[in-house]
Design an enzyme around this catalytic site. Structure first.
Site, PDB file in Angstrom:
ATOM      1  N   GLY A  15       0.670  -0.505  -0.078  1.00 31.49           N
ATOM      2  CA  GLY A  15       0.017  -0.129  -0.209  1.00 31.49           C
ATOM      3  C   GLY A  15       1.143   1.085  -0.089  1.00 31.49           C
ATOM      4  N   TYR A  16       0.449   2.719   0.883  1.00 28.82           N
ATOM      5  CA  TYR A  16       1.125   3.309   0.026  1.00 28.82           C
ATOM      6  C   TYR A  16       2.029   3.293   1.056  1.00 28.82           C
ATOM      7  CZ  TYR A  16      -3.171   5.348  -1.474  1.00 28.82           C
ATOM      8  OH  TYR A  16      -4.189   5.735  -1.857  1.00 28.82           O
ATOM      9  N   GLU A 173     -16.946  11.502   1.714  1.00 33.14           N
ATOM     10  CA  GLU A 173     -16.628  11.523   0.498  1.00 33.14           C
ATOM     11  C   GLU A 173     -17.492  10.186  -0.168  1.00 33.14           C
ATOM     12  OE1 GLU A 173     -11.969  10.440   0.207  1.00 33.14           O
ATOM     13  OE2 GLU A 173     -12.210  13.070   0.403  1.00 33.14           O
ATOM     14  N   GLN A 322      -1.178  10.059   3.999  1.00 30.16           N
ATOM     15  CA  GLN A 322      -0.184  10.795   4.283  1.00 30.16           C
ATOM     16  C   GLN A 322       1.428  10.352   4.993  1.00 30.16           C
ATOM     17  OE1 GLN A 322       0.307  15.697   5.209  1.00 30.16           O
ATOM     18  NE2 GLN A 322      -1.556  14.892   5.759  1.00 30.16           N
TER      19      GLN A 322
HETATM   20  P1  FAD Z   1      -2.336   0.510   2.162  1.00 31.12           P
HETATM   21  O1  FAD Z   1      -2.569   1.675   1.490  1.00 31.12           O
HETATM   22  O2  FAD Z   1      -4.060   0.139   3.242  1.00 31.12           O
HETATM   23  O3  FAD Z   1      -2.504  -1.168   2.120  1.00 31.12           O
HETATM   24  C1  FAD Z   1      -2.045  -2.007   2.833  1.00 31.12           C
HETATM   25  C2  FAD Z   1      -1.846  -2.946   1.722  1.00 31.12           C
HETATM   26  O4  FAD Z   1      -1.477  -4.270   2.467  1.00 31.12           O
HETATM   27  C3  FAD Z   1      -2.213  -3.483   0.491  1.00 31.12           C
HETATM   28  O5  FAD Z   1      -2.233  -3.613  -0.984  1.00 31.12           O
HETATM   29  C4  FAD Z   1      -3.843  -4.894   0.803  1.00 31.12           C
HETATM   30  O6  FAD Z   1      -3.806  -5.362  -0.260  1.00 31.12           O
HETATM   31  C5  FAD Z   1      -1.995  -5.707   1.610  1.00 31.12           C
HETATM   32  N1  FAD Z   1      -2.842  -6.380   2.678  1.00 31.12           N
HETATM   33  C6  FAD Z   1      -3.311  -6.362   3.620  1.00 31.12           C
HETATM   34  N2  FAD Z   1      -3.505  -7.873   4.185  1.00 31.12           N
HETATM   35  C7  FAD Z   1      -2.249  -8.421   3.512  1.00 31.12           C
HETATM   36  C8  FAD Z   1      -2.379  -9.907   4.346  1.00 31.12           C
HETATM   37  N3  FAD Z   1      -2.541 -10.131   4.631  1.00 31.12           N
HETATM   38  N4  FAD Z   1      -1.299  -9.811   3.160  1.00 31.12           N
HETATM   39  C9  FAD Z   1      -0.444  -9.612   1.615  1.00 31.12           C
HETATM   40  N5  FAD Z   1      -0.725  -7.814   1.861  1.00 31.12           N
HETATM   41  C10 FAD Z   1      -2.047  -7.487   2.714  1.00 31.12           C
HETATM   42  N6  FAD Z   1      -5.826   9.168   3.583  1.00 31.12           N
HETATM   43  C11 FAD Z   1      -5.425  10.408   3.104  1.00 31.12           C
HETATM   44  O7  FAD Z   1      -4.336  10.688   4.123  1.00 31.12           O
HETATM   45  N7  FAD Z   1      -5.397  11.250   2.902  1.00 31.12           N
HETATM   46  C12 FAD Z   1      -6.892  11.001   1.932  1.00 31.12           C
HETATM   47  O8  FAD Z   1      -7.907  11.238   1.031  1.00 31.12           O
HETATM   48  C13 FAD Z   1      -7.582   9.795   2.121  1.00 31.12           C
HETATM   49  N8  FAD Z   1      -8.650   8.819   1.630  1.00 31.12           N
HETATM   50  C14 FAD Z   1      -9.192   7.978   2.361  1.00 31.12           C
HETATM   51  C15 FAD Z   1     -10.801   7.777   1.161  1.00 31.12           C
HETATM   52  C16 FAD Z   1     -11.220   6.311   1.674  1.00 31.12           C
HETATM   53  C17 FAD Z   1     -12.098   5.885   1.159  1.00 31.12           C
HETATM   54  C18 FAD Z   1     -10.173   5.287   2.454  1.00 31.12           C
HETATM   55  C19 FAD Z   1     -11.073   4.548   2.818  1.00 31.12           C
HETATM   56  C20 FAD Z   1      -9.484   5.636   3.051  1.00 31.12           C
HETATM   57  C21 FAD Z   1      -8.507   7.081   3.340  1.00 31.12           C
HETATM   58  N9  FAD Z   1      -7.776   7.815   3.301  1.00 31.12           N
HETATM   59  C22 FAD Z   1      -6.876   8.674   3.660  1.00 31.12           C
HETATM   60  C23 FAD Z   1      -6.691   6.510   4.300  1.00 31.12           C
HETATM   61  C24 FAD Z   1      -5.318   6.456   4.241  1.00 31.12           C
HETATM   62  O9  FAD Z   1      -6.404   5.069   2.573  1.00 31.12           O
HETATM   63  C25 FAD Z   1      -4.873   4.908   4.965  1.00 31.12           C
HETATM   64  O10 FAD Z   1      -4.429   5.612   6.255  1.00 31.12           O
HETATM   65  C26 FAD Z   1      -3.401   4.284   4.041  1.00 31.12           C
HETATM   66  O11 FAD Z   1      -3.492   3.932   2.523  1.00 31.12           O
HETATM   67  C27 FAD Z   1      -2.667   3.568   5.181  1.00 31.12           C
HETATM   68  O12 FAD Z   1      -1.760   3.159   3.583  1.00 31.12           O
HETATM   69  P2  FAD Z   1      -1.125   1.259   4.492  1.00 31.12           P
HETATM   70  O13 FAD Z   1       0.114   1.566   3.509  1.00 31.12           O
HETATM   71  O14 FAD Z   1      -0.940   1.683   6.247  1.00 31.12           O
HETATM   72  O15 FAD Z   1      -2.048   0.406   4.017  1.00 31.12           O
HETATM   73  P1  NAD Z   2     -13.127   8.298  11.505  1.00 35.80           P
HETATM   74  O1  NAD Z   2     -12.947   6.881  12.515  1.00 35.80           O
HETATM   75  O2  NAD Z   2     -12.428   9.136  10.849  1.00 35.80           O
HETATM   76  O3  NAD Z   2     -14.957   8.226  10.516  1.00 35.80           O
HETATM   77  C1  NAD Z   2     -15.646   7.179  11.680  1.00 35.80           C
HETATM   78  C2  NAD Z   2     -17.166   7.905  11.988  1.00 35.80           C
HETATM   79  O4  NAD Z   2     -17.790   7.128  12.644  1.00 35.80           O
HETATM   80  C3  NAD Z   2     -16.971   9.121  13.182  1.00 35.80           C
HETATM   81  O5  NAD Z   2     -17.471  10.342  12.941  1.00 35.80           O
HETATM   82  C4  NAD Z   2     -17.612   8.010  14.072  1.00 35.80           C
HETATM   83  O6  NAD Z   2     -18.076   9.031  15.052  1.00 35.80           O
HETATM   84  C5  NAD Z   2     -18.310   7.561  13.392  1.00 35.80           C
HETATM   85  N1  NAD Z   2     -19.572   6.583  14.085  1.00 35.80           N
HETATM   86  C6  NAD Z   2     -18.690   5.213  15.178  1.00 35.80           C
HETATM   87  N2  NAD Z   2     -19.594   4.263  15.154  1.00 35.80           N
HETATM   88  C7  NAD Z   2     -20.882   4.327  14.573  1.00 35.80           C
HETATM   89  C8  NAD Z   2     -22.019   4.450  14.988  1.00 35.80           C
HETATM   90  N3  NAD Z   2     -22.820   2.849  15.718  1.00 35.80           N
HETATM   91  N4  NAD Z   2     -22.784   4.618  14.476  1.00 35.80           N
HETATM   92  C9  NAD Z   2     -23.006   5.386  13.864  1.00 35.80           C
HETATM   93  N5  NAD Z   2     -21.851   6.494  13.498  1.00 35.80           N
HETATM   94  C10 NAD Z   2     -20.588   6.106  14.399  1.00 35.80           C
HETATM   95  O7  NAD Z   2     -12.811   7.170   9.992  1.00 35.80           O
HETATM   96  P2  NAD Z   2     -12.560   7.000   8.517  1.00 35.80           P
HETATM   97  O8  NAD Z   2     -14.125   8.136   7.944  1.00 35.80           O
HETATM   98  O9  NAD Z   2     -12.957   5.527   7.822  1.00 35.80           O
HETATM   99  O10 NAD Z   2     -12.026   7.100   8.208  1.00 35.80           O
HETATM  100  C11 NAD Z   2     -10.790   6.434   8.224  1.00 35.80           C
HETATM  101  C12 NAD Z   2      -8.981   7.146   7.978  1.00 35.80           C
HETATM  102  O11 NAD Z   2      -8.960   7.340   7.297  1.00 35.80           O
HETATM  103  C13 NAD Z   2      -9.364   8.307   9.507  1.00 35.80           C
HETATM  104  O12 NAD Z   2      -8.195   8.829   9.892  1.00 35.80           O
HETATM  105  C14 NAD Z   2      -9.620   9.164   8.072  1.00 35.80           C
HETATM  106  O13 NAD Z   2      -8.976  11.134   8.308  1.00 35.80           O
HETATM  107  C15 NAD Z   2      -8.981   8.701   7.389  1.00 35.80           C
HETATM  108  N6  NAD Z   2      -9.385   9.436   6.136  1.00 35.80           N
HETATM  109  C16 NAD Z   2      -9.200  10.478   5.646  1.00 35.80           C
HETATM  110  C17 NAD Z   2      -9.573  11.254   4.692  1.00 35.80           C
HETATM  111  C18 NAD Z   2      -9.256  12.402   3.911  1.00 35.80           C
HETATM  112  O14 NAD Z   2      -8.282  12.966   4.064  1.00 35.80           O
HETATM  113  N7  NAD Z   2      -9.717  13.235   2.688  1.00 35.80           N
HETATM  114  C19 NAD Z   2     -11.502  10.560   3.133  1.00 35.80           C
HETATM  115  C20 NAD Z   2     -10.870   9.187   3.841  1.00 35.80           C
HETATM  116  C21 NAD Z   2     -10.134   8.268   5.273  1.00 35.80           C
END
Ligand code: FAD
Ligand code: NAD
Length: 408
Positions: A15-16, A173, A322
């Site tokens: 991942g990242y 989002e 990030q």
């Molecule tokens: P990931 O990037 O999730 O990568 C994990 C990797 O491990 C994947 O390739 C997966 O396939 C692999 N893996 C998992 N389990 C196994 C296994 N058992 N064996 C082998 N491989 C495995 N953060 C921001 O900073 N800005 C944003 O705009 C933002 N937007 C987001 C939008 C959404 C919809 C979501 C869900 C999250 C967002 N986040 C954002 C949070 C961010 O995506 C995560 O914090 C980030 O991806 C974490 O990076 P990582 O490297 O820990 O894991």
């Molecule tokens: P989060 O933990 O940030 O938000 C979850 C939300 O669900 C909270 O507002 C919480 O109060 C609510 N919640 C928890 N239990 C609940 C329940 N039983 N019923 C109703 N609401 C409930 O989780 P996320 O939005 O998945 O984000 C995960 C991580 O990824 C965070 O660190 C976030 O900053 C990051 N992320 C960042 C971006 C971005 O920067 N654009 C986008 C997506 C995710």
């Protein structure tokens, strides 16, 4: 001449965090300095931060992923496609579904999993926005509900209701994308748009708890204008085959019937952390300042599997891409130092460049370098941030292949 055994670095997860560690290591280290092995479940990397788009169907899932082998130097890095099952820290071994690998140094970057807090029915009946497979399944499920609606003699409008649990960044989002996608789906499946309900249930007293209140108000009013109903201060208590049970405070739970329930209300670290016997809080290891696991000088933990306290507020930093990427830079530096027997390791310090939250195609909110942004300016910044992540891992050629250029 005696040939010295090279140290073996194993990186778990592309991942990242894991992929950035890999591409930086392949730059820092010569072929003869270390064996580098990258392990990932799939042959591709996906942009977790774009999964809300693939889940709503506003972006095809192939656009959010790319082949890992296209960004690694195969002369320096061995890529193994495999699923990690467990880490045996005492024997310095990683157990995969299809074999095992030993290591001298390990980087755990396996990302997060949905946190369901033990809420009944979520695992069975709710969809998650977690990876390419879950996003594809969610998109297809929503389409199936729309397609089926018109086939039924007795129409069930609740089939067209979509509940999003959590108004955190993921929930907001995804709602932004849904409000773009639903009008398209209505046209595609001949459905009266007034029959569709999009409901967001948030337990906290506000959407996006902790974020700038002015920007939160902007986001909520934009989404409400596009038809989203917010139930704030209301918690999901249970998911059922026909919808969810919700309650405000100590009230008796009431049912909301819905054909689609999405759980976007929290993440935890990968459960492999606990399964392997590491000390952790919700799958996240509280790492040392140099990102190593306490008690294990050869194991680094980064990304959603790691936990770092923000000293200013004495609370953990929220897990983000990030942070994961900044940690990847530091781990690559520290591994190179260890391999060259340099005792001084770098300390991780989060450099917060801001947060941008998309509200769909051409709208967003954000704070970038301390400046508040809304609307098209924020949306422009979001695409810049998305392209920057591609650039950091795969350079300009990856940006050209996968980047977002729909700026206006
Ligand atoms: P990931 O990037 O999730 O990568 C994990 C990797 O491990 C994947 O390739 C997966 O396939 C692999 N893996 C998992 N389990 C196994 C296994 N058992 N064996 C082998 N491989 C495995 N953060 C921001 O900073 N800005 C944003 O705009 C933002 N937007 C987001 C939008 C959404 C919809 C979501 C869900 C999250 C967002 N986040 C954002 C949070 C961010 O995506 C995560 O914090 C980030 O991806 C974490 O990076 P990582 O490297 O820990 O894991
Ligand atoms: P989060 O933990 O940030 O938000 C979850 C939300 O669900 C909270 O507002 C919480 O109060 C609510 N919640 C928890 N239990 C609940 C329940 N039983 N019923 C109703 N609401 C409930 O989780 P996320 O939005 O998945 O984000 C995960 C991580 O990824 C965070 O660190 C976030 O900053 C990051 N992320 C960042 C971006 C971005 O920067 N654009 C986008 C997506 C995710």
């Amino acid at each position: 001449m005696i040939k010295l055994k090279k140290p073996k670095i194993v990186i778990l997860g592309a991942g990242y965090g894991g992929l950035l560690t890999t591409v930086r290591l392949q730059k820092h280290l010569g072929v003869n300095e270390a064996d580098i092995v990258l392990v990932n479940k799939n042959s591709y990397h996906y942009e977790t931060t774009w999964l809300h788009e693939a889940s709503a169907g506003t972006l095809h899932h192939d656009k959010v992923r790319y082949n890992i082998e296209n960004v690694i130097d195969r002369n320096k890095v061995d890529f193994i496609q495999g699923s990690v099952v467990e880490i045996n820290k005492d024997e310095k071994k990683v157990i995969l579904e299809n074999g095992e690998i030993t290591y001298d140094y390990l980087v755990i970057a396996l990302g997060g999993e949905p946190e369901t807090f033990g809420i009944k029915g979520l695992k069975e009946y709710a969809f998650g926005i977690t990876n390419v497979n879950s996003s594809r399944q969610l998109r297809e499920h929503i389409e199936y509900q729309f397609a089926t609606y018109n086939m039924e003699e007795e129409k069930d409008d609740t089939r067209l209701a979509i509940v999003v649990g959590g108004a955190g960044f993921t929930g907001i989002e995804f709602l932004g994308e849904l409000t773009n996608r639903v009008p398209e789906l209505c046209r595609e499946y001949d459905i009266d748009a007034s029959k569709v309900r999009i409901i967001c249930v948030e337990a906290a007293p506000t959407a996006l708890p902790g974020f700038d209140p002015e920007l939160v108000n902007y986001a909520v009013s934009q989404l409400e204008r596009r038809g989203v109903e917010f139930l704030i201060g209301t918690a999901i208590k249970e998911a059922t085959p026909t919808g969810i049970l919700v309650a405000k405070g100590d009230e008796e739970p009431r049912e909301i019937k819905a054909g689609t329930v999405v759980w976007a209300a929290g993440v935890r670290g990968n459960s492999i952390i606990e399964k392997s016997g590491f000390e952790a809080m919700r799958g996240r290891v509280k790492v040392q300042p140099d990102l190593r696991m306490p008690g294990f000088d050869n194991v680094f933990v980064i990304g959603d599997c790691s936990l770092i306290i923000n000293e200013e507020i004495n609370r953990p930093y929220p897990p983000t891409a990030q942070i994961a990427m900044q940690q990847g830079e530091v781990v690559a530096h520290n591994l190179a130092a260890l391999i060259r027997n340099k005792p001084q390791l770098e300390t991780f310090k989060f450099d917060n460049k801001g947060t941008v939250c998309s509200l769909g195609e051409d709208d967003a909110i954000g704070v970038v370098f301390g400046k508040k942004l809304t609307g098209t300016k924020a949306s422009f910044m979001k695409k810049v941030v998305d392209n920057r992540a591609l650039y950091m891992i795969g350079g300009a050629s990856l940006v050209m292949k996968k980047g977002k250029f729909n700026f206006i």
